[in-house]
Design an enzyme around this catalytic site. Structure first.
Site, PDB file in Angstrom:
ATOM      1  N   LEU A 230       3.380   7.746  -3.499  1.00  0.00           N
ATOM      2  CA  LEU A 230       2.258   8.499  -4.059  1.00  0.00           C
ATOM      3  C   LEU A 230       2.609   9.980  -4.012  1.00  0.00           C
ATOM      4  O   LEU A 230       3.395  10.424  -3.160  1.00  0.00           O
ATOM      5  CB  LEU A 230       0.965   8.242  -3.268  1.00  0.00           C
ATOM      6  CG  LEU A 230       0.346   6.845  -3.337  1.00  0.00           C
ATOM      7  CD1 LEU A 230      -0.847   6.751  -2.402  1.00  0.00           C
ATOM      8  CD2 LEU A 230      -0.069   6.497  -4.756  1.00  0.00           C
ATOM      9  N   ASP A 231       2.020  10.741  -4.913  1.00  0.00           N
ATOM     10  CA  ASP A 231       2.243  12.181  -4.903  1.00  0.00           C
ATOM     11  C   ASP A 231       1.681  12.801  -3.626  1.00  0.00           C
ATOM     12  O   ASP A 231       0.800  12.236  -2.958  1.00  0.00           O
ATOM     13  CB  ASP A 231       1.587  12.831  -6.123  1.00  0.00           C
ATOM     14  CG  ASP A 231       2.285  12.439  -7.420  1.00  0.00           C
ATOM     15  OD1 ASP A 231       3.448  11.993  -7.351  1.00  0.00           O
ATOM     16  OD2 ASP A 231       1.671  12.567  -8.494  1.00  0.00           O
ATOM     17  N   LYS A 232       2.182  13.985  -3.322  1.00  0.00           N
ATOM     18  CA  LYS A 232       1.755  14.690  -2.112  1.00  0.00           C
ATOM     19  C   LYS A 232       0.256  14.927  -2.095  1.00  0.00           C
ATOM     20  O   LYS A 232      -0.401  14.767  -1.062  1.00  0.00           O
ATOM     21  CB  LYS A 232       2.511  16.021  -2.012  1.00  0.00           C
ATOM     22  CG  LYS A 232       2.079  16.908  -0.865  1.00  0.00           C
ATOM     23  CD  LYS A 232       2.849  18.217  -0.898  1.00  0.00           C
ATOM     24  CE  LYS A 232       2.347  19.163   0.190  1.00  0.00           C
ATOM     25  NZ  LYS A 232       3.075  20.458   0.171  1.00  0.00           N
ATOM     26  N   GLU A 233      -0.317  15.288  -3.247  1.00  0.00           N
ATOM     27  CA  GLU A 233      -1.746  15.623  -3.302  1.00  0.00           C
ATOM     28  C   GLU A 233      -2.630  14.413  -3.552  1.00  0.00           C
ATOM     29  O   GLU A 233      -3.861  14.559  -3.568  1.00  0.00           O
ATOM     30  CB  GLU A 233      -1.991  16.659  -4.406  1.00  0.00           C
ATOM     31  CG  GLU A 233      -1.321  18.001  -4.170  1.00  0.00           C
ATOM     32  CD  GLU A 233       0.116  18.018  -4.648  1.00  0.00           C
ATOM     33  OE1 GLU A 233       0.539  16.989  -5.220  1.00  0.00           O
ATOM     34  OE2 GLU A 233       0.810  19.022  -4.447  1.00  0.00           O
ATOM     35  N   THR A 234      -2.049  13.237  -3.750  1.00  0.00           N
ATOM     36  CA  THR A 234      -2.845  12.038  -4.031  1.00  0.00           C
ATOM     37  C   THR A 234      -3.212  11.344  -2.729  1.00  0.00           C
ATOM     38  O   THR A 234      -2.386  11.214  -1.819  1.00  0.00           O
ATOM     39  CB  THR A 234      -2.065  11.069  -4.934  1.00  0.00           C
ATOM     40  OG1 THR A 234      -1.656  11.771  -6.119  1.00  0.00           O
ATOM     41  CG2 THR A 234      -2.914   9.880  -5.332  1.00  0.00           C
TER      42      THR A 234
END
Length: 464
Positions: A239-243
């Protein structure tokens, strides 16, 4: 420097060569001037013979006053060696006309006599500089502490500040502390899988500027769950860092490969929730536009994922474009769950798994970027997301503080097919983070019931 006491003042009779020396080599009264000290140089004719300089280097020369008696010089020598006595000896050392000549490390070369008094040499600038430095550091620390203590009056701004501070703290915490926090976020655990609720701002893999990531603490997390002899856990997807949201880990490497194969062959059903700026039209549909990475030219050169359509309009006709070898097929299903005139809660189901697929399809495909997506809100530059005055008023923020808004993208649900010892589907659902739910309330968006978002009869696991 040693100071030897003399019962008689130095004169021309004791040192005949002293009469031939220029005045620049002898100490003078405070109101006298020294040409050599002003220029910093001495010609060859002004240099004293070596035997005279060796004698002069061990004596205090005073043309106007006699030297103090020997006990006083002993006290001055003791005061110079001990900093605690310097303040007591300062009045004595500050007598007018008392100056020193010293010999340098090279033979036959004199230091230029200084116009400073002997007291200034005793109370050197080193302790004063250290004191000033300590005061400066203390003032900077107090100023930084004062800035950190400033708490915004608006509750939304306070929450944004807490979220930013939490993101920064995640990069500074000890790996054991982070592993303990992930263990508290476990949604599901069996002999094959461990499912966690990924927090905001925590990267999955390492990279430039990344001090701590999930992959670094997987061995520690495994030991916390199964003892010190446990093998490290393995990542099944990213998953993305901000997700935020559901993330699957596996105990065995073979099981991790099987789950990865399910993701690759699109057998895993994924659902994301996102808050968008503006409302997608139509309210439900499929975005099928290839995506490729491209360099953005300009003042800030950087790379972004962008759309690479397969068709274009030519004189009112749709013409197929030659496919690029760098473009990847990307398909996203979406449906608006709740909306207002300026924002919407959208459910996204990515059919493919391309980097930043959901963010690019919403921002460039539907012209509805995700709230807090500062990278894809503007193609030409990297800048904070620009929001309308109505949205800023609902959030209780100013445009200058919009850069602190987090990305509102949440991995809401995963449905894994039967695998290994499991004979039924496994549905993993994760509740929204606090900042996401608070933004929904602020923007006036209704959150649908959990039963309405479930389309399969399976095992339900909720994050506490």
């Amino acid at each position: 420097m040693q100071i030897r006491a003399m019962r008689k003042p130095l004169g021309h009779r004791q040192f005949p060569a002293l009469a031939r020396l220029p005045h620049t080599l002898t100490a003078s009264a405070p109101n006298a001037t020294a040409p050599a000290a002003a220029t910093g140089r001495r010609s060859r004719t002004e240099r004293a013979p070596p035997h005279v300089t060796r004698r002069l280097s061990t004596h205090v020369i005073n043309r106007t006053t006699h030297l103090p008696p020997s006990p006083l010089l002993s006290f001055l020598r003791l005061a110079l060696s001990r900093p605690a006595l310097r303040k007591m000896a300062a009045p004595l050392l500050g007598s007018p006309g008392l100056q020193v000549l010293s010999m340098s490390s090279r033979t036959g070369k004199l230091f230029t006599p200084s116009s400073r008094s002997f007291c200034s040499r005793a109370t050197s600038s080193r302790p004063l500089n250290a004191q000033r430095l300590a005061e400066k550091l203390r003032a900077q620390k107090q100023e930084q502490k004062t800035k950190e203590m400033r708490v915004p009056t608006n509750p939304v701004q306070r929450r944004v500040q807490e979220l930013v501070r939490f993101t920064q703290q995640l990069q500074r915490v000890h790996p054991n502390v982070l592993a303990k926090e992930l263990s508290r976020r476990i949604l599901h655990q069996d002999k094959d899988l461990v499912v966690i609720n990924k927090p905001y701002g925590l990267p999955v893999h390492g990279g430039p500027g990344v001090q701590l990531c999930i992959s670094d603490v997987l061995p520690i997390l495994a030991k916390m769950l199964h003892g010190h002899k446990a093998e490290p856990l393995h990542l099944c997807h990213r998953l993305d860092k901000e997700t935020t949201g559901v993330m699957v880990l596996a105990w065995e490497k073979d099981m991790a490969h099987q789950v990865q194969e399910l993701f690759r062959t699109r057998q895993v059903e994924k659902k994301y929730w996102a808050i968008t700026v503006r409302v997608p039209l139509p309210s439900a549909g499929v975005v099928d536009i290839p995506i490729m990475e491209k360099e953005v030219a300009g003042q800030q050169q950087h790379h972004k994922m962008t759309l690479r359509p397969s068709y274009r309009m030519d004189n009112g006709k749709m013409v197929k474009v030659r496919a690029s070898r760098d473009a990847h097929v990307a398909v996203t299903q979406y449906q608006v769950l709740s909306s207002t005139p300026s924002s919407a809660l959208v459910e996204l189901q990515p059919v493919t798994g391309i980097k930043h697929q959901l963010r690019v399809h919403l921002a460039f495909g539907l012209d509805c970027p995700i709230l807090g997506d500062h990278k894809y809100s503007d193609w030409n530059r990297l800048a904070p997301q620009k929001l309308s005055a109505g949205t800023l008023k609902k959030l209780g923020l100013q445009q200058s503080k919009a850069r602190y808004i987090p990305l509102h993208l949440h991995a809401r649900q995963l449905i894994l097919p039967a695998l290994g010892s499991r004979t039924e589907e496994l549905l993993l659902a994760c509740k929204l983070p606090h900042f996401f739910a608070r933004s929904l309330r602020r923007l006036g968006l209704d959150m649908p019931n959990e039963d309405q978002s479930r389309s399969h009869e399976a095992r339900h696991v909720e994050a506490r």
